[in-house]
Design an enzyme around this catalytic site. Sequence first.
Site, PDB file in Angstrom:
ATOM      1  CB  SER A  33      -0.899   0.009   1.247  1.00 11.08           C
ATOM      2  OG  SER A  33      -1.769  -1.099   1.245  1.00 11.08           O
ATOM      3  CG  HIS A 122      -4.942  -1.516   4.862  1.00  8.44           C
ATOM      4  ND1 HIS A 122      -5.518  -2.557   4.170  1.00  8.44           N
ATOM      5  CD2 HIS A 122      -4.509  -0.639   3.922  1.00  8.44           C
ATOM      6  CE1 HIS A 122      -5.443  -2.331   2.874  1.00  8.44           C
ATOM      7  NE2 HIS A 122      -4.831  -1.161   2.692  1.00  8.44           N
TER       8      HIS A 122
END
Length: 182
Positions: A33, A122
């Site tokens: 990410s 997340h």
Amino acid sequence: GLKGVSFGDSLIKRVVETLKDEFPKLKTFATLSPIPGFRNWLSKHIDDVWGTLSDKERVELGHAVGLESPTAQQVLGAADRMSVSGADQPKAVRALLLKSAALYLGKAWQDNKPFDAVARFHLGNGARVERINWAGDLSTKGVKQSYGLMVNYLYDLKRLERHRQGLLLGKIAVSSAVESLY
């Protein structure tokens, strides 16, 4: 019906189930990410990070950027001007950026939430900050947002709820490798 169940939670579970169906031997679920707010955050908090450095680290940074007694802002300015492609960045500057990213992802809060928007998603879904990747995104945008750094979030299916609860108590789940960068 769905009160209390986030869209991200159901999406993550669906993706994991789909992957498990397609790849039955798959046991590890992680993302690669971006860290979109990192560079901007660091420009405002470099003095705080600087205060966590040892005298030896500051001297090494000075040598790396060609200054005898640099300030935090001078080192950050030099890092801005340097290439970030892998080995081109001096070791001391690279260590500073990795440490700063670890602090940003593992310790930075805003309004009782992790500072970074991607991290909020997340971590809020039970992931752990697993690894910070040097030169993970050397695109113009990646360098502009995060000095080219990217992060892996690990979804340990047995610990998702523990990580979510920890987050509610003000504890961001990070791996020992990330924690060692502080």
